[in-house]
Design a protein around this motif. Structure first.
Motif, short mmCIF file in Angstrom:
data_model
loop_
_atom_site.label_atom_id
_atom_site.label_comp_id
_atom_site.label_asym_id
_atom_site.label_seq_id
_atom_site.Cartn_x
_atom_site.Cartn_y
_atom_site.Cartn_z
N GLN A 62 -14.88 7.11 -21.83
CA GLN A 62 -13.59 7.38 -21.19
C GLN A 62 -13.72 7.36 -19.67
OE1 GLN A 62 -10.68 7.48 -22.75
NE2 GLN A 62 -11.83 7.03 -24.61
N GLU A 63 -14.84 7.85 -19.16
CA GLU A 63 -15.07 7.79 -17.71
C GLU A 63 -15.19 6.34 -17.25
OE1 GLU A 63 -18.44 10.16 -16.79
OE2 GLU A 63 -17.55 12.03 -17.51
N TYR A 64 -15.90 5.52 -18.04
CA TYR A 64 -16.01 4.10 -17.71
C TYR A 64 -14.63 3.44 -17.71
CZ TYR A 64 -21.13 4.24 -18.24
OH TYR A 64 -22.46 4.50 -18.08
N LEU A 65 -13.79 3.77 -18.68
CA LEU A 65 -12.47 3.15 -18.76
C LEU A 65 -11.59 3.58 -17.59
CD1 LEU A 65 -11.79 3.45 -22.60
CD2 LEU A 65 -12.43 1.41 -21.30
N LYS A 118 -9.98 1.06 -14.74
CA LYS A 118 -8.57 1.00 -14.34
C LYS A 118 -8.43 1.12 -12.83
CE LYS A 118 -4.11 3.29 -15.04
NZ LYS A 118 -3.40 4.42 -15.72
N ASP A 119 -9.17 2.06 -12.23
CA ASP A 119 -9.11 2.22 -10.77
C ASP A 119 -9.63 0.97 -10.06
OD1 ASP A 119 -8.17 4.76 -11.26
OD2 ASP A 119 -10.12 5.74 -10.97
N THR A 120 -10.67 0.37 -10.61
CA THR A 120 -11.23 -0.84 -10.00
C THR A 120 -10.24 -1.99 -10.05
OG1 THR A 120 -13.45 -0.15 -10.70
CG2 THR A 120 -13.17 -2.44 -10.06
N MET A 121 -9.52 -2.12 -11.16
CA MET A 121 -8.51 -3.17 -11.29
C MET A 121 -7.42 -3.01 -10.23
SD MET A 121 -6.10 -4.06 -14.58
CE MET A 121 -5.30 -2.44 -14.47
N GLU A 122 -6.97 -1.77 -10.01
CA GLU A 122 -5.93 -1.53 -9.01
C GLU A 122 -6.45 -1.86 -7.61
OE1 GLU A 122 -2.88 -0.96 -9.73
OE2 GLU A 122 -3.30 -0.81 -11.88
N MET A 123 -7.71 -1.50 -7.33
CA MET A 123 -8.28 -1.79 -6.02
C MET A 123 -8.45 -3.29 -5.82
SD MET A 123 -9.17 -0.30 -3.24
CE MET A 123 -9.16 -1.51 -1.91
N LEU A 124 -8.81 -4.00 -6.89
CA LEU A 124 -8.95 -5.45 -6.79
C LEU A 124 -7.63 -6.08 -6.39
CD1 LEU A 124 -10.44 -8.13 -7.22
CD2 LEU A 124 -9.89 -7.97 -9.66
N TRP A 125 -6.53 -5.58 -6.94
CA TRP A 125 -5.24 -6.16 -6.60
C TRP A 125 -4.83 -5.83 -5.17
CZ3 TRP A 125 -5.87 -8.91 -10.52
CH2 TRP A 125 -4.92 -9.87 -10.88
N GLU A 126 -5.29 -4.70 -4.65
CA GLU A 126 -5.06 -4.41 -3.23
C GLU A 126 -5.81 -5.40 -2.35
OE1 GLU A 126 -5.51 -0.40 -1.93
OE2 GLU A 126 -4.75 0.45 -3.81
N LEU A 127 -7.02 -5.78 -2.78
CA LEU A 127 -7.78 -6.78 -2.03
C LEU A 127 -7.09 -8.14 -2.10
CD1 LEU A 127 -11.45 -5.86 -3.06
CD2 LEU A 127 -10.30 -5.35 -0.90
N GLU A 153 -13.15 -3.90 -25.98
CA GLU A 153 -13.04 -5.36 -26.06
C GLU A 153 -12.80 -6.02 -24.72
OE1 GLU A 153 -8.98 -3.56 -26.75
OE2 GLU A 153 -11.04 -3.21 -27.45
N LYS A 154 -12.50 -5.23 -23.69
CA LYS A 154 -12.25 -5.80 -22.37
C LYS A 154 -13.12 -5.18 -21.28
CE LYS A 154 -7.41 -7.10 -23.17
NZ LYS A 154 -6.01 -6.94 -22.69
N THR A 155 -14.12 -4.39 -21.65
CA THR A 155 -14.94 -3.68 -20.67
C THR A 155 -16.38 -3.63 -21.14
OG1 THR A 155 -13.01 -2.26 -20.27
CG2 THR A 155 -15.09 -1.59 -19.27
N ASP A 156 -17.31 -3.89 -20.25
CA ASP A 156 -18.72 -3.73 -20.58
C ASP A 156 -19.51 -3.32 -19.34
OD1 ASP A 156 -19.17 -5.99 -19.03
OD2 ASP A 156 -19.59 -7.32 -20.72
N LEU A 157 -20.78 -3.01 -19.56
CA LEU A 157 -21.69 -2.59 -18.50
C LEU A 157 -22.84 -3.60 -18.48
CD1 LEU A 157 -21.39 -0.01 -16.76
CD2 LEU A 157 -23.22 1.00 -18.10
N SER A 158 -23.12 -4.15 -17.30
CA SER A 158 -24.15 -5.19 -17.21
C SER A 158 -25.19 -4.82 -16.15
CB SER A 158 -23.52 -6.55 -16.86
OG SER A 158 -22.94 -6.52 -15.57
N TYR A 159 -26.38 -5.40 -16.32
CA TYR A 159 -27.49 -5.20 -15.38
C TYR A 159 -27.87 -6.54 -14.79
CZ TYR A 159 -32.24 -4.23 -13.72
OH TYR A 159 -33.37 -4.12 -12.95
N ASN A 160 -27.88 -6.64 -13.46
CA ASN A 160 -28.17 -7.89 -12.79
C ASN A 160 -29.27 -7.69 -11.75
OD1 ASN A 160 -25.94 -9.19 -14.11
ND2 ASN A 160 -24.58 -8.19 -12.65
N ILE A 161 -30.14 -8.70 -11.62
CA ILE A 161 -31.14 -8.71 -10.56
C ILE A 161 -30.84 -9.90 -9.66
CG2 ILE A 161 -33.59 -8.84 -9.99
CD1 ILE A 161 -34.22 -7.73 -12.74
N ALA A 162 -30.50 -9.63 -8.40
CA ALA A 162 -30.18 -10.68 -7.44
C ALA A 162 -31.45 -11.12 -6.73
CB ALA A 162 -29.16 -10.18 -6.44
#
Length: 488
Positions: free
Chosen positions: A278-281, A285-294, A366-375
């Motif tokens: 629930q914290e991830y969700l 949601k907050d990230t989606m709203e901030m993306l639209w502000e960008l 179904e629309k959210t996941d957590l990923s690990y990336n090495i740049a």
């Protein structure tokens, strides 16, 4: 018919018992070997190489390395002030060491002697060692008292001290000694409040969250009983490897479970894991709203341009950070590229050399996941390789496809020894349709990252701009490969 059903029942029962036995065996090994762990009944936590104690009379553990460094800074404070004072007395009086000591100590006067600055340093040292080394306090009030008293003393000393007396010239070391005492005092305060206490708090929290209690075991078993076979497979993690295995290799066996439509597991509805989901969700949601502000931000300035590819930047006051924006037109439909980016994220290092590794750690829904990336390293090696844990949330809004990305934490993937753990802020990708050209789209990538470490802004600009431009080049090659595969 009954015999066949009985055989199926027996087979299913045996499989279930074998699964339970394997889980019990893994649980016993996991609880013995995995760090962090809680030892005995003392408040002593082990996390990685750190063993720290919250009990001030505990003899079975040592203090954390960052607290030991803080105590050494206090010792340096005392030694430095004492050495400066000795040099000051030699330059001022020109007598032997013992004669100078007699004039400064035996014949002490507040207006003419600086020996009291050494005594104040000794007072700070004693206070810090007693409070933060012996009694292991976890509060800033003691250092606040020490700093306040030192500042009051130094202010009085500056106004009352006779920098030139008995016809003698001013000694520059008198100014240096007072300033050094003032500066080191505030350095100690900053180090405790911004380094020692936050670092130990993180270690203790990780140690607490990593430990399983009787209650959490019961909750975990209840969740596993209600979890279907598909859900269990989607959320399954390989056990931690041996001590000889590298930190990253331990997590390479996490399965790449990627489908475009997935159901949330039962644990996302109830239980301990469900609360985390629930914290991830909420973060998604907050990230989606901030993306639209960008997306609606107008103050972008061009950093670099190459044909149809443009890298822009803007300082976003709300985020208090410089954000980068990549704009590139690609020969692929918006929805097709969006689905490719979602479904095959774990395969991206095969065509994108700016990524060394990409793994899905957790499927939230179904629309959210957590990923690990090495740049990979950037700017010709000036920016070393970084790893990130990102929360991804995707969907369609205003007839535009998007993938919102933000940094997140995941207890099963602590910071690695080989890489600096970077931090991602709210950002993501927007896949814009181009009117009249269904087989083309414009990709807007909003990159919001904190690389951590002491890196000049010019190096960051160069590194991130190059990464974005290279990504566009590699993505075009990948799109051509996708089309050739579809044709064949």
């Amino acid at each position: 018919m009954s015999t066949g059903s009985d055989m199926v029942s027996v087979g299913s029962s045996r499989e279930q018992k074998a699964r339970q036995a394997g889980t019990a065996m893994y649980g016993s090994i996991h609880n013995q070997n995995m760090a962090p762990r809680l030892e005995n009944d003392h408040s002593t936590y082990v996390y990685g190489s750190e063993r720290i104690s919250t009990h001030r009379y505990s003899h079975c553990s040592t203090i954390s390395s960052v607290r030991r460094t803080f105590c050494l800074v206090a010792l340096f404070d005392l030694c430095f002030c004492f050495i400066l004072w000795v040099i000051y007395t030699q330059l001022t009086d020109g007598n032997t060491v013992w004669k100078a000591f007699e004039q400064q100590v035996a014949n002490y006067h507040f207006e003419t002697s600086l020996f009291d600055t050494v005594m104040v340093a000794a007072f700070r040292f004693a206070l810090i060692e007693l409070g933060y080394a012996l009694f292991r306090l976890n509060h800033w009030w003691l250092i606040a008292i020490s700093t306040s008293l030192t500042c009051i003393f130094l202010i009085a000393k500056v106004f009352l001290f006779e920098f030139s007396h008995d016809g003698k010239q001013e000694n520059p070391l008198s100014y240096i000694l007072l300033l050094a005492s003032f500066i080191i005092t505030w350095v100690e305060t900053w180090f405790l409040d911004f380094k020692v206490l936050p670092t130990e708090k993180k270690i203790l929290l990780k140690g607490t969250h990593g430990e399983s209690s009787e209650r959490s075991n019961l909750l975990q078993h209840a969740e596993e009983a209600n979890r279907g076979p598909d859900e269990e497979r989607d959320r399954y993690y390989s056990p931690a490897g041996s001590d000889d295995e590298s930190d990253v290799e331990r997590y390479r066996s996490i399965p790449s479970t990627r489908t475009h439509s997935r159901k949330a597991s039962q644990s996302s509805i109830n239980g301990v894991t469900g609360r985390q989901d629930q914290e991830y969700l909420k973060l998604a949601k907050d990230t989606m709203e901030m993306l639209w502000e960008l997306v609606n931000e107008k103050g972008w300035s061009t950093e670099k341009k190459s044909e149809d590819d443009v890298v822009k930047s803007a300082y976003i006051k709300k985020l208090k950070r410089k954000i980068y924006k990549l704009e590139c037109v690609l020969d692929i439909g918006a929805q097709e590229l969006w689905e490719e980016t979602i479904e095959h994220v774990n395969e991206s290092p095969s065509w994108n050399p700016t990524l060394l590794e990409a793994k899905t750690l957790l499927v939230v829904d179904e629309k959210t996941d957590l990923s690990y990336n090495i740049a990979a390293e950037a700017a010709g090696g000036l920016v070393s390789a970084r790893d990130f844990i990102n929360l991804r949330h995707w969907g369609e809004r205003d007839q535009t496809f998007f993938i919102a990305v933000n940094g997140a934490s995941f207890s099963e993937m602590p910071p690695q020894k080989k890489y600096v753990r970077g931090e991602s802020g709210p950002g993501g990708m927007v896949f814009n349709r181009i009117a009249g050209e269904p087989n083309k789209c414009r990709l807007d990538w909003y990159l919001n990252t904190n690389l951590r470490g002491w890196i000049p802004q010019a190096v960051i600009d160069q590194g991130l701009t190059s990464v974005l431009m290279d990504y566009c080049k590699y993505l075009r090659v990948h799109i051509r490969d996708l089309k050739s595969r579809n044709i064949s």
